[in-house]
Design a protein around this motif. Structure first.
Motif, short mmCIF file in Angstrom:
data_model
loop_
_atom_site.label_atom_id
_atom_site.label_comp_id
_atom_site.label_asym_id
_atom_site.label_seq_id
_atom_site.Cartn_x
_atom_site.Cartn_y
_atom_site.Cartn_z
N PHE A 1 0.85 -1.19 0.00
CA PHE A 1 0.00 0.00 0.00
C PHE A 1 0.88 1.23 0.00
CE2 PHE A 1 0.16 -1.84 4.29
CZ PHE A 1 0.59 -0.79 5.08
N LEU B 1 0.53 2.60 8.70
CA LEU B 1 -0.84 2.70 8.21
C LEU B 1 -0.88 3.56 6.96
CD1 LEU B 1 -4.04 3.15 10.33
CD2 LEU B 1 -3.72 4.56 8.31
N HIS C 1 -2.89 3.28 2.64
CA HIS C 1 -4.06 2.80 1.90
C HIS C 1 -3.65 2.22 0.54
CE1 HIS C 1 -4.41 5.74 -1.40
NE2 HIS C 1 -3.81 6.55 -0.56
N SER C 2 -4.50 1.38 0.04
CA SER C 2 -4.47 0.94 -1.35
C SER C 2 -5.92 0.92 -1.79
CB SER C 2 -3.83 -0.44 -1.48
OG SER C 2 -3.80 -0.86 -2.84
N ASP D 1 -8.59 1.05 -0.02
CA ASP D 1 -8.99 0.90 1.37
C ASP D 1 -7.81 1.14 2.31
OD1 ASP D 1 -11.83 0.06 1.62
OD2 ASP D 1 -11.19 -1.50 0.22
N ARG E 1 -5.14 0.24 5.02
CA ARG E 1 -4.42 -0.99 5.35
C ARG E 1 -3.36 -0.68 6.40
NH1 ARG E 1 -4.93 -5.17 1.27
NH2 ARG E 1 -6.30 -4.46 -0.41
N PRO F 1 -0.35 -7.65 6.16
CA PRO F 1 -1.25 -6.49 6.09
C PRO F 1 -2.70 -6.85 6.40
CG PRO F 1 0.17 -6.63 4.16
CD PRO F 1 0.32 -7.92 4.88
N VAL F 2 -3.40 -5.90 7.02
CA VAL F 2 -4.80 -6.07 7.36
C VAL F 2 -5.59 -4.89 6.80
CG1 VAL F 2 -6.48 -6.23 9.25
CG2 VAL F 2 -4.21 -7.29 9.49
N LYS F 3 -6.76 -5.17 6.21
CA LYS F 3 -7.65 -4.11 5.72
C LYS F 3 -8.52 -3.59 6.86
CE LYS F 3 -9.96 -4.47 1.94
NZ LYS F 3 -10.83 -4.96 0.83
N ASP G 1 -13.64 -1.34 3.64
CA ASP G 1 -14.04 -2.20 2.53
C ASP G 1 -14.62 -1.37 1.39
OD1 ASP G 1 -14.48 -4.68 1.21
OD2 ASP G 1 -16.59 -4.61 1.81
N THR H 1 -4.58 -3.18 14.47
CA THR H 1 -4.86 -3.84 13.19
C THR H 1 -6.31 -4.30 13.12
OG1 THR H 1 -4.20 -6.04 13.97
CG2 THR H 1 -2.47 -4.65 13.01
N ARG I 1 -10.32 -3.28 13.12
CA ARG I 1 -11.18 -2.14 12.81
C ARG I 1 -11.97 -1.67 14.03
NH1 ARG I 1 -13.88 1.48 12.90
NH2 ARG I 1 -15.22 2.47 11.34
#
Length: 433
Positions: free
Chosen positions: A95, A110, A112-113, A115, A117, A131-133, A136, A188, A190
């Motif tokens: 990301f 932290l 983004h890509s 979303d 990440r 990596p964790v999203k 969504d 990590t 949400r």
């Protein structure tokens, strides 16, 4: 007497000639942290910097450009244990627009890509989890702006694109979203983040480009008709105005007009894309008893709403750092020198609009985020092509560490540089006057 005067004048002029002028850059020398493998089509972006309690420095960046292999992770993490003299490549991540920060015993990056990440390290950046999203199917943006700690939490801003109407650079559709996470939580996940309400720039003054009643402050500087923008000169785009690349601060001085004794008000200081120079766009976020956060515009004592505040270099991405020992805010930004040049008379190799100068990195300090004192030029490229910009900073003892998005004579453009460089402003607090 005249002879003595002429001799003295000669000595002064000779000294200036030897130093290059009355203002010497504070940290023109640098260490290359990483560089492009192909400067004409692979570019170095988003330098982020943090210092850990152990003294380790952590740097992040991302590669981009048409030459970067699709699917190859663009982000990189580097660490240094000798105050930035040497760097070790520790990890890659898929990301961009990321920044490193610590919370509790963990280190995070932290970005983004599309979303949001995040990645996490539990050993000061030596190894990293996958990596964790955090969101969504959303469209996020940012740069490696600052991080704020208060109330047992970490606060930072990411920016969400809230609509798809602008057919040019969409900064008018960005909403700077203040995010809050408890320092001892797993960030990590949400559920451990709280997001403030959203306010896009276009929602603040919807008709600023066309309403004749909104006048007398020269914004937008160039015609930037919504939703397509305009071309002040060939190949020089003026997108609809907006805000982006947002920092967050609090005011702890009881004498400050915007001081909140409850410690529940945060102010957002963003790059103002107006076509002009010298102003930031601002908003505020207030935390409520239920933990929710609301984003609004601020008021001045007259009762008028304030959207723009003076801020040197805020026409470009800037970085704000609060130094507790001095109770001062430090500002790292780009110095503009010729923003009033006609757009059609800029050199062919000058990037975009006249206010888009990127090769002079400057430092200021302030006790209130409005009245800024010039501390010095941090670094300067030899030509406008050789950028020193989009920098991040961290305090390392008595020194100020700076990580810059840079270029040399091989760079594709001032925007698309080929280096990430590390600079040290020694004994930076001695610059205070």
């Amino acid at each position: 007497m005249m002879r003595m005067f002429l001799v003295s004048l000669f000595c002064v002029c000779s000294a200036l000639a030897e130093t290059g002028g009355p203002v010497k850059p504070l940290a023109n020398d640098f260490v290359v942290v990483t560089q492009s493998p192909s400067p004409t089509n692979v570019f170095c972006y988003t330098p982020g910097l943090a210092r850990l309690d152990s003294g380790r420095l952590v740097a992040t960046m991302d590669f981009g450009g048409p030459g970067w292999k699709k699917g190859e992770p663009q982000g990189r993490v580097f660490t240094s244990d000798d105050h930035g003299c040497t760097w070790t490549d520790r990890a890659s991540f898929p990301f961009e627009h990321a920044r490193p920060f610590s919370a509790g015993k963990a280190l995070y990056v932290l970005g983004h890509s599309g979303d949001l990440r995040v990645i996490r390290s539990d050993d000061d950046g030596a190894t990293w989890h996958a990596p964790v999203k955090l969101t969504d199917r959303q469209h996020w943006h940012q740069s490696a702006c600052n991080v704020w700690y208060a109330n047992g939490c970490v606060y930072l801003v990411m920016e969400r694109r809230v609509s798809e109407k602008i057919k040019s650079w969409p900064v008018g559709e960005l909403a700077p979203v203040l995010m809050r996470g408890k320092i001892d939580a797993d960030l990590t996940q949400r559920e451990n983040w709280t997001f403030a309400s959203e306010l896009s720039f276009h929602d603040t003054i919807p008709n600023i480009e066309t309403d004749p009643a909104i006048d007398y402050f020269g914004v937008p500087f160039y015609a930037s008709s919504y939703p397509k923008g305009s071309l002040p000169a060939p190949k020089r785009n003026s997108a609809p105005i907006g805000w982006l690349e947002t920092n967050v601060v609090q005011f702890n001085d009881p004498d400050h007009i915007w001081f909140d004794p409850a410690g529940k008000t945060f102010h957002l200081w963003a790059r103002a894309h107006t076509g002009g120079t010298g102003f930031a766009a601002i908003a505020k976020v207030v935390e409520h008893d239920d933990g929710s956060m609301t984003t609004t515009l601020e008021k001045v004592p007259s009762g008028k709403t304030v959207l723009f505040m003076p801020c040197p270099g805020a026409q470009m991405r800037f970085h704000v750092l609060y130094d507790a020992p001095t109770k001062l805010y430090w500002l790292l930004s780009s110095q503009a020198t010729d923003s009033m040049t006609r757009a059609d008379r800029l050199p062919e190799n000058r990037f975009n609009l006249p206010n888009n100068e990127r090769h002079r990195l400057q430092l200021h300090f302030s006790k209130n985020m409005v009245d800024w004192c010039f501390a010095g030029i941090v670094a300067m490229g030899a030509t406008p092509l050789e950028s020193r910009h989009y920098a991040s900073m961290a305090v390392d003892g008595d020194n100020l560490c700076v990580l810059s998005r840079s270029g040399d004579s091989r760079a594709k453009s001032a925007h698309d540089g080929n280096l990430i460089t590390f600079h040290t402003v020694k004994d930076f607090r001695k610059l205070i006057y």
